[in-house]
Design a protein around this motif. Sequence first.
Motif, short mmCIF file in Angstrom:
data_model
loop_
_atom_site.label_atom_id
_atom_site.label_comp_id
_atom_site.label_asym_id
_atom_site.label_seq_id
_atom_site.Cartn_x
_atom_site.Cartn_y
_atom_site.Cartn_z
N ILE A 93 -10.12 -2.14 -1.57
CA ILE A 93 -10.17 -2.99 -2.53
C ILE A 93 -8.88 -3.65 -2.74
CG2 ILE A 93 -10.95 -3.72 -4.83
CD1 ILE A 93 -13.18 -1.62 -4.84
N VAL A 94 -8.21 -2.70 -3.21
CA VAL A 94 -6.61 -2.97 -3.55
C VAL A 94 -6.05 -4.00 -2.42
CG1 VAL A 94 -4.30 -2.00 -3.80
CG2 VAL A 94 -6.47 -1.00 -5.19
N THR A 95 -6.32 -3.44 -1.21
CA THR A 95 -5.68 -4.24 0.16
C THR A 95 -6.22 -5.52 0.05
OG1 THR A 95 -5.48 -1.95 1.16
CG2 THR A 95 -4.92 -3.85 2.50
N ALA A 96 -7.53 -5.62 -0.22
CA ALA A 96 -8.25 -6.87 -0.09
C ALA A 96 -8.09 -7.89 -1.15
CB ALA A 96 -9.68 -6.64 0.29
N ILE A 97 -7.50 -7.37 -2.04
CA ILE A 97 -7.63 -8.42 -3.40
C ILE A 97 -6.35 -9.49 -2.93
CG2 ILE A 97 -6.31 -8.89 -5.59
CD1 ILE A 97 -7.73 -5.97 -6.33
N ALA A 98 -6.73 -10.69 -3.03
CA ALA A 98 -5.93 -11.91 -2.73
C ALA A 98 -4.82 -11.92 -3.66
CB ALA A 98 -6.79 -13.03 -2.55
N ASP A 99 -4.79 -11.61 -4.73
CA ASP A 99 -3.89 -11.69 -6.02
C ASP A 99 -3.01 -10.52 -5.53
OD1 ASP A 99 -4.85 -13.95 -7.07
OD2 ASP A 99 -6.18 -13.09 -8.40
N ALA A 100 -1.63 -10.67 -6.27
CA ALA A 100 -0.74 -9.47 -5.99
C ALA A 100 -1.17 -8.56 -7.03
CB ALA A 100 0.51 -10.10 -6.56
N LEU A 101 -1.15 -7.22 -6.62
CA LEU A 101 -1.36 -6.02 -7.50
C LEU A 101 -0.29 -5.00 -7.53
CD1 LEU A 101 -4.81 -4.22 -8.01
CD2 LEU A 101 -2.74 -2.92 -7.35
N ILE A 102 0.18 -4.69 -8.86
CA ILE A 102 1.26 -3.78 -9.00
C ILE A 102 0.99 -2.85 -9.97
CG2 ILE A 102 3.64 -3.36 -9.47
CD1 ILE A 102 3.76 -6.52 -8.88
N VAL A 103 0.94 -1.60 -9.58
CA VAL A 103 0.74 -0.53 -10.82
C VAL A 103 1.94 0.01 -10.99
CG1 VAL A 103 -0.19 1.72 -11.29
CG2 VAL A 103 -1.64 0.06 -9.91
N VAL A 104 2.28 0.12 -12.53
CA VAL A 104 3.80 0.52 -12.99
C VAL A 104 3.71 1.54 -13.93
CG1 VAL A 104 5.68 -0.55 -14.15
CG2 VAL A 104 4.35 -1.92 -12.70
N THR A 105 4.67 2.46 -13.92
CA THR A 105 4.50 3.62 -14.98
C THR A 105 4.94 2.90 -16.34
OG1 THR A 105 6.64 4.16 -14.42
CG2 THR A 105 5.02 5.38 -13.22
N LYS A 106 4.60 3.65 -17.23
CA LYS A 106 5.27 3.11 -18.64
C LYS A 106 6.77 3.16 -18.60
CE LYS A 106 1.66 3.27 -21.96
NZ LYS A 106 1.06 3.84 -23.25
N LYS A 119 4.55 2.21 -8.90
CA LYS A 119 3.74 3.06 -8.12
C LYS A 119 2.91 2.64 -6.88
CE LYS A 119 1.60 6.66 -10.17
NZ LYS A 119 0.79 7.36 -11.10
N THR A 120 2.36 1.44 -7.20
CA THR A 120 1.41 1.08 -6.05
C THR A 120 1.58 -0.75 -5.87
OG1 THR A 120 -0.05 2.45 -6.82
CG2 THR A 120 -0.76 0.69 -5.28
N ILE A 121 1.85 -0.99 -4.78
CA ILE A 121 1.63 -2.50 -4.64
C ILE A 121 0.76 -2.77 -3.30
CG2 ILE A 121 3.97 -3.11 -5.52
CD1 ILE A 121 4.83 -3.52 -2.48
N ASN A 122 -0.03 -3.91 -3.50
CA ASN A 122 -0.91 -4.31 -2.50
C ASN A 122 -0.13 -5.32 -1.45
OD1 ASN A 122 -1.11 -6.65 -3.76
ND2 ASN A 122 -3.28 -6.92 -3.74
#
Lengths: 170, 755
Positions: free
Chosen positions: B148-161, B166-169
């Motif tokens: 899902i994360v890979t397929a998302i057409a929008d940019a996804l970024i997970v950031v710690t506080k 932590k994660t980018i697609n």
Amino acid sequence: MVDHKVSKKICLVGDFGVGKTSLVRRFVDRSFSDQYLTTVGVKISRKLVEINPQSLQLLIWDLEGSSKFKAISATHLQGASGAIIVADLSRAETVKHLEDHIHTFLTINPKGMIIVALNKTDLVTTEAIAQVQKMPELNDPTKILGVYPTSAKTGDSVDQIFTKLAIAIL
Amino acid sequence: MNFLIKKLLEPKGMEYLSITKDLMIEDMSYGVKRFADLADTVEIGQDCRLGYPELIGMENMLMQILWGGSSSLELKGISRTNQKQPLYIDLYILGGQEQPNLINHNLLIFFEDVTDRMLLEQSLAQRSHEAALLLSSLTATKDYLQKIVTAIADALIVVTKSGAIKTINPAAQELFGYREDELINQPISLITSSHIFPDTYPQTIEVNCQKKDTSILTVAFSCSIIQTEVAGIDDLVYIGRDMTEQLQIQENLNLARTKAEEASQTKSLFLANMSHEIRTPMNGVLGLTELLAGTTLEPVQREFIEGIRTSGRNLLTIINEILDLSKLEAGQVQAEEYEFDLRDCVEDVVDLLAPLAHGKNLELTCMINPNLPIAIWGDRAKLGQILTNFLSNAIKFTAVGEIIVLVEPDPETGINFSVIDQGIGISAETINKLFTPFTQADNSTTRKYGGTGLGLAICKQLTQLMDGKIGVESKVGEGSRFWVSLPYDTNHADSDHQSQEFRFSGQTLLVVDSHTTTRWLVSTYAQSWGFNVAEASNKEEALDFLAAHPAPDLVITELALANIPELNHLPVIIVTRTNPEDTQLAIARNSDSYFLPKPLRLTRLLKSIENALYDHLPTQSRVNPPSTPSPKILNILLAEDNIINQKVASTLLKNLGHTVEIAANGAEVLKLLSTNSYDIILMDCQMPVLDGFATTAQIRQQEASTGMRTIIIAVTANAMKEDKEQCLASGMDDYLSKPFYKTEIEAMLKKWAKS
């Protein structure tokens, strides 16, 4: 003869946790439990199947499932007239192993009859089932009587696979 | 069984069976039944398979051992499910003799209790399988989430506080131009220096970000907290979309809109200026033409002058229409709301255009449903403009026949106004284009009938302004019905209307007219007032009625049928047309009757009926105009900078018998006022040195000390309504739009001479 009835041995073969015991419980005891209890060794159940005008006593060998560390015991397969090879539709690798199990069974019992049960249909979509059913290795009529999506939980097609196999081996 | 073997088996808890080649039990140990599936069947001489079903199907294997084909067979881990306690056994099957022989061969089956081992094995396998199943399920879930994360057409970024990525697609990698390993564990400030930690979540923020190649882009992020069970270590997830292009488009749109608005304003201003600039010389042309027409001319010259006058007036109409439409389209016109007389409004329009219709020998009838209220709230001027347009079109496009103006209640909207003609009609193909600017039915129509094609477009705009509906139905060769429905309130009580009801109850009226519509109109109105109405379409029918019935209380007849001697002693109202022939005929007639000009106005008809019935003074015929008092001679100051217009206006005013002095600008006006006094000042608004508004303001200021007040009438080429308001606001008393006609200025002067 040992009895007034004809008795035939059939085996349930497949990876661990695909639902072999559950299929037997559904067919023999008409019951189902969600709790997982792994089978070791082999459990033999008897079930009398009426196939007009005869009746047949099935000796159903519920074999310990194979795992990465333990293969199917070949001696347990010996003398079986037929087998139900089972896979869990929610675990792709169990479907992948179907072919190996079929091969193992036929090596020991070249004239044995095989039915494939794609179990746990209650957990997957109809599209996913159709996809598996189309696999070429499952569509060899010289080896396989039929491929049936089953659910021990709902009872879907359970009686059907046992009865079909019983008719074929009689 | 040999004693030794028994001794060996006993300590191990093993039991045995000895079976013949027919699989019959021939010997067994004492405890072997414990391992049977059906213990009762385990007896010497019984088939061993009854008690030990695992041997069913193994017959071939057993025979091979028996005959030496194989040495032994092991069956391990057979579970007995018929026991209270779990029981697992292993079977070892061997040949009973060292050398197979035909007499004595048998098989030995040894049974060993392996329950303890199997239970241990079960427990181990259970744990291992459960773990494996859990892992498989977790892996599947993780794979799916990752997909899902890979397929998302929008940019996804997970950031710690603390701001570490932590994660980018893949979409994020592509958007910012970094590889995954270049961003993982890096601070988020690498891609944006903006503050991206809002106070509340979820939240949408728009921030500028920097790509690896240092180019800047605007990204809209939706951010929310990934809740975990441990408070304080929640990560934040950002889903972002590149807004740079959209913002650029938005900016371009805004720019385009601003430009369009500016262009529209420029257009409006241009039109207003053009209108003013054209109107000023037009004033000269039309004014001088009018003066020239008043001089002695050769017939040919007169013809030319008429041509100039007509063309000039047409040109003025076109300019006014363009101006009207551009103002409507620019949204500069508002619908007003005030009380007005519905009948007056409609009948004034019909009256105004009646001479045109009668000149073409067309019957023109106006029928206002008597049940409609008289007082209406709305914009009378705009309704009048629409009806004038409809009616002048109807007259223009009708050669023979009649035109009916119909005003009726409209259950859906309020009031429906229709103008029905018997003209050339409009084809279905062109009917839809009618309300579009500069469109007439077709070009040949324009050539034959003239006009700008703006009239209906203006009507449509006006109707929309008043929340009404407009439409047309037509058939080629049969005629058209143009209609407008306006949301007027028709439910309020109308005391005037109610008082008219049944006021002539029991009286008989004979209507003699060859024109069906006129008879229908008079009958409808008269019946609403309580009359018993009889109709006659010709002389014979009228005579028949008179012979068969008592004399009617009143007769309404058309002029052509008025010559019936039997009518002489009766109160008679004669209906005439507004064409010169009818007027001459009416005057020539030695009449003691009332004359009522067509088109029949409801109030006028009622008044005539009242007079004819009750007044008993037949000499008060309407064709005799009341004598007008001779006009007062006024001392007028004309403030006008344009020399031609000075000449036109002063000549006109002198011809009307007034005295005129001229000032070329505001300063001259003030100068003259210091020595002379005037009845009326005609003030041009746009003059050099000091304009009309400023001049008026100064005059009013000076007058404040003397208590005098000179009438100031603005004369301007600015035709916009706002100009009139500005004139009145600056202290002027009235307003006259250039170019003006003799009649207009005469009426204006008369109006103010009285005060």
